[in-house]
Design a protein around this motif. Structure first.
Motif, PDB file in Angstrom:
ATOM      1  N   CYS A 198       3.535  90.318  93.065  1.00  0.00           N
ATOM      2  CA  CYS A 198       2.265  90.657  93.872  1.00  0.00           C
ATOM      3  C   CYS A 198       3.675  91.450  94.599  1.00  0.00           C
ATOM      4  O   CYS A 198       2.606  92.598  94.703  1.00  0.00           O
ATOM      5  CB  CYS A 198       1.290  89.786  94.728  1.00  0.00           C
ATOM      6  SG  CYS A 198       0.370  90.090  95.835  1.00  0.00           S
ATOM      7  N   MET A 199       4.172  90.966  95.308  1.00  0.00           N
ATOM      8  CA  MET A 199       4.936  91.665  96.411  1.00  0.00           C
ATOM      9  C   MET A 199       5.498  92.883  95.443  1.00  0.00           C
ATOM     10  O   MET A 199       5.871  94.119  96.106  1.00  0.00           O
ATOM     11  CB  MET A 199       6.179  90.782  97.126  1.00  0.00           C
ATOM     12  CG  MET A 199       5.576  89.733  98.096  1.00  0.00           C
ATOM     13  SD  MET A 199       4.984  90.586  98.864  1.00  0.00           S
ATOM     14  CE  MET A 199       5.887  91.333 100.205  1.00  0.00           C
ATOM     15  N   VAL A 200       5.956  92.746  94.121  1.00  0.00           N
ATOM     16  CA  VAL A 200       6.550  94.025  93.126  1.00  0.00           C
ATOM     17  C   VAL A 200       5.422  95.247  93.109  1.00  0.00           C
ATOM     18  O   VAL A 200       5.788  96.487  93.340  1.00  0.00           O
ATOM     19  CB  VAL A 200       6.928  93.472  92.219  1.00  0.00           C
ATOM     20  CG1 VAL A 200       7.573  94.781  91.384  1.00  0.00           C
ATOM     21  CG2 VAL A 200       8.095  92.913  92.234  1.00  0.00           C
ATOM     22  N   VAL A 201       4.286  94.712  93.202  1.00  0.00           N
ATOM     23  CA  VAL A 201       3.643  95.896  92.800  1.00  0.00           C
ATOM     24  C   VAL A 201       3.111  96.594  94.314  1.00  0.00           C
ATOM     25  O   VAL A 201       2.927  97.581  94.345  1.00  0.00           O
ATOM     26  CB  VAL A 201       2.350  95.014  92.375  1.00  0.00           C
ATOM     27  CG1 VAL A 201       0.724  95.959  92.385  1.00  0.00           C
ATOM     28  CG2 VAL A 201       2.485  94.632  91.108  1.00  0.00           C
ATOM     29  N   ILE A 202       2.989  95.468  95.306  1.00  0.00           N
ATOM     30  CA  ILE A 202       2.977  95.832  96.911  1.00  0.00           C
ATOM     31  C   ILE A 202       4.244  96.982  97.060  1.00  0.00           C
ATOM     32  O   ILE A 202       3.757  98.659  97.677  1.00  0.00           O
ATOM     33  CB  ILE A 202       3.304  95.738  97.821  1.00  0.00           C
ATOM     34  CG1 ILE A 202       1.474  94.189  97.336  1.00  0.00           C
ATOM     35  CG2 ILE A 202       2.703  95.678  99.988  1.00  0.00           C
ATOM     36  CD1 ILE A 202       1.654  93.232  98.576  1.00  0.00           C
ATOM     37  N   GLY A 203       5.533  96.901  97.044  1.00  0.00           N
ATOM     38  CA  GLY A 203       5.981  98.222  96.801  1.00  0.00           C
ATOM     39  C   GLY A 203       5.896  98.956  96.066  1.00  0.00           C
ATOM     40  O   GLY A 203       6.141 100.426  96.139  1.00  0.00           O
TER      41      GLY A 203
ATOM     42  N   LEU B 172      -4.075  93.370  93.247  1.00  0.00           N
ATOM     43  CA  LEU B 172      -3.349  92.385  94.161  1.00  0.00           C
ATOM     44  C   LEU B 172      -3.694  91.118  94.280  1.00  0.00           C
ATOM     45  O   LEU B 172      -3.592  90.000  93.932  1.00  0.00           O
ATOM     46  CB  LEU B 172      -3.408  93.345  95.632  1.00  0.00           C
ATOM     47  CG  LEU B 172      -1.871  94.369  95.535  1.00  0.00           C
ATOM     48  CD1 LEU B 172      -2.312  95.099  97.223  1.00  0.00           C
ATOM     49  CD2 LEU B 172      -0.969  93.768  95.225  1.00  0.00           C
ATOM     50  N   ILE B 173      -5.056  91.431  94.316  1.00  0.00           N
ATOM     51  CA  ILE B 173      -5.782  89.529  94.923  1.00  0.00           C
ATOM     52  C   ILE B 173      -5.578  89.396  92.897  1.00  0.00           C
ATOM     53  O   ILE B 173      -5.012  88.043  93.398  1.00  0.00           O
ATOM     54  CB  ILE B 173      -7.265  89.656  94.856  1.00  0.00           C
ATOM     55  CG1 ILE B 173      -7.689  90.666  95.788  1.00  0.00           C
ATOM     56  CG2 ILE B 173      -7.657  88.553  94.266  1.00  0.00           C
ATOM     57  CD1 ILE B 173      -9.516  90.119  96.624  1.00  0.00           C
ATOM     58  N   LEU B 174      -6.165  89.866  92.200  1.00  0.00           N
ATOM     59  CA  LEU B 174      -5.217  89.583  91.102  1.00  0.00           C
ATOM     60  C   LEU B 174      -3.460  89.025  90.264  1.00  0.00           C
ATOM     61  O   LEU B 174      -3.335  87.743  89.679  1.00  0.00           O
ATOM     62  CB  LEU B 174      -6.183  90.184  89.598  1.00  0.00           C
ATOM     63  CG  LEU B 174      -7.785  90.350  89.648  1.00  0.00           C
ATOM     64  CD1 LEU B 174      -8.122  91.532  88.386  1.00  0.00           C
ATOM     65  CD2 LEU B 174      -8.465  89.124  89.114  1.00  0.00           C
TER      66      LEU B 174
ATOM     67  N   SER C 141      -2.967  85.840  92.032  1.00  0.00           N
ATOM     68  CA  SER C 141      -3.267  84.534  91.385  1.00  0.00           C
ATOM     69  C   SER C 141      -2.117  84.077  90.589  1.00  0.00           C
ATOM     70  O   SER C 141      -2.398  82.779  90.086  1.00  0.00           O
ATOM     71  CB  SER C 141      -4.320  84.401  90.944  1.00  0.00           C
ATOM     72  OG  SER C 141      -4.758  85.586  89.736  1.00  0.00           O
ATOM     73  N   LEU C 142      -1.750  85.376  89.940  1.00  0.00           N
ATOM     74  CA  LEU C 142      -0.358  85.114  89.032  1.00  0.00           C
ATOM     75  C   LEU C 142       1.076  84.208  89.543  1.00  0.00           C
ATOM     76  O   LEU C 142       1.830  83.070  89.060  1.00  0.00           O
ATOM     77  CB  LEU C 142      -0.707  86.236  88.142  1.00  0.00           C
ATOM     78  CG  LEU C 142      -1.167  85.655  86.907  1.00  0.00           C
ATOM     79  CD1 LEU C 142      -0.738  87.453  85.812  1.00  0.00           C
ATOM     80  CD2 LEU C 142      -1.822  84.798  86.270  1.00  0.00           C
ATOM     81  N   SER C 143       1.525  85.548  90.250  1.00  0.00           N
ATOM     82  CA  SER C 143       2.831  85.177  90.815  1.00  0.00           C
ATOM     83  C   SER C 143       2.509  85.886  91.890  1.00  0.00           C
ATOM     84  O   SER C 143       2.623  87.123  92.079  1.00  0.00           O
ATOM     85  CB  SER C 143       4.090  85.832  90.398  1.00  0.00           C
ATOM     86  OG  SER C 143       4.606  85.369  90.231  1.00  0.00           O
ATOM     87  N   VAL C 144       3.551  85.776  92.715  1.00  0.00           N
ATOM     88  CA  VAL C 144       3.445  86.176  94.129  1.00  0.00           C
ATOM     89  C   VAL C 144       4.549  87.285  94.532  1.00  0.00           C
ATOM     90  O   VAL C 144       4.568  88.330  95.196  1.00  0.00           O
ATOM     91  CB  VAL C 144       4.099  85.062  95.458  1.00  0.00           C
ATOM     92  CG1 VAL C 144       3.991  85.598  97.147  1.00  0.00           C
ATOM     93  CG2 VAL C 144       2.895  84.552  95.790  1.00  0.00           C
TER      94      VAL C 144
END
Length: 291
Positions: free
Chosen positions: A249-254, A238-240, A243-246
């Motif tokens: 990152c939200m999709v990955v959290i989902g 999530l941290i990496l 740094s690319l795209s918020v």
């Protein structure tokens, strides 16, 4: 004169038709879900941690690839990270092997020889891999890589390894590793220099070939260690990704929430609809007593 009692056998001649069932015992022999063991939420969520760890490894690899392609990450840093991860992983393996022996000391020399052979082979093949897909469009590479990583995720071995047991490679796990390495090779071929290609492939070997073996050893020790490894890998990814795209990152959290918390809840909720009825019409299952 009363008729003889009916027996559920075929080898004895009886004055009843073959389809005869005693009416007084027909309904009493019905059984609902006889072989069903209900799941509980938290043990099921704990088992889903292996999927989260695997997805975290895939997302981490993709972020490293994007950084190398954009030249915002030095390939030498990735190389030293890969070497450090290998040493730490081997040290953890030795500690676990000392507590619960699986392989003997004679295999240590084979491990180092195999590691050195892989290292030299990747170093020699890096120039070839960099030009492997030079005649292929980038859109085709992205689509092929996505399909291979999806195949890798679907076929990965998420089972646990009990302490003291021996590993046995499954065909699906071998296909999963081959799919991940193939995807890593086609992605590495889009990098600008040989050192980046070599570093990324070496990093892929750590994540998709060696880490699953160590993960199986972790899985049979304690739930706390499982949770720690899962939280560490998911947080790093999530941290990496942040740094690319918020938005990414939200999709990955989902995805993490859906896999680790929503999916187990849906399965536990859907258990109430399971209704398997067994009765005297079922095919008899032979019982074999092996001595």
């Amino acid at each position: 004169m009363s008729s003889p009692s009916w027996k559920k056998v075929l080898w004895e001649r009886q004055p009843y038709p073959d389809s005869f069932i005693p009416p007084e015992s027909f309904l009493s022999a019905l059984r609902r879900n006889p072989n069903f063991t209900p799941y509980t939420y938290w043990p099921l969520a704990s088992l889903c941690c292996a999927i989260t760890q695997h997805l975290g490894a895939v997302f981490t690899f993709l972020v490293v690839f994007v950084r190398l392609k954009e030249r915002s990450l030095d390939a030498r840093v990735v190389l030293w990270i890969s070497v450090t991860l290998f040493m730490l992983g081997y040290l953890a393996w030795e500690v676990l092997n000392y507590a619960n022996p699986v392989h003997g000391p004679s295999t240590r020399s084979k491990v180092f020889k195999s590691s050195l052979l892989v290292f030299l082979a990747l170093m020699g093949l890096a120039p070839v891999l960099r030009t492997l897909t030079a005649a292929t469009s980038s859109d085709s590479i992205w689509a092929l890589s996505a399909c291979l990583f999806l195949l890798n995720t679907l076929l990965a071995d998420y089972s646990c390894m009990k302490p003291g047991s021996h590993t046995q490679e499954r065909l699906t796990s071998v296909l999963s590793m081959n799919a991940a390495m193939s995807s890593s090779v086609v992605l590495a071929s889009r990098l600008p220099d040989d050192l980046s290609v070599f570093s990324l492939i070496l990093f892929a070997v750590q994540l998709f070939a060696l880490f699953p073996i160590l993960r199986h050893r972790f899985w049979g020790i304690s739930t706390a260690l499982q949770a720690f490894v899962t939280i560490s890998i998911s947080t790093l990814s999530l941290i990496l990704t942040m740094s690319l795209s918020v938005s990414v990152c939200m999709v990955v959290i989902g995805i993490y929430v859906a896999v680790n918390f929503i999916a187990p809840g849906v399965l536990v909720w859907a258990q109430k609809y399971k209704n398997e009825i067994r009765g005297p019409w079922d095919v008899a299952v032979p019982r074999l007593n092996w001595t």
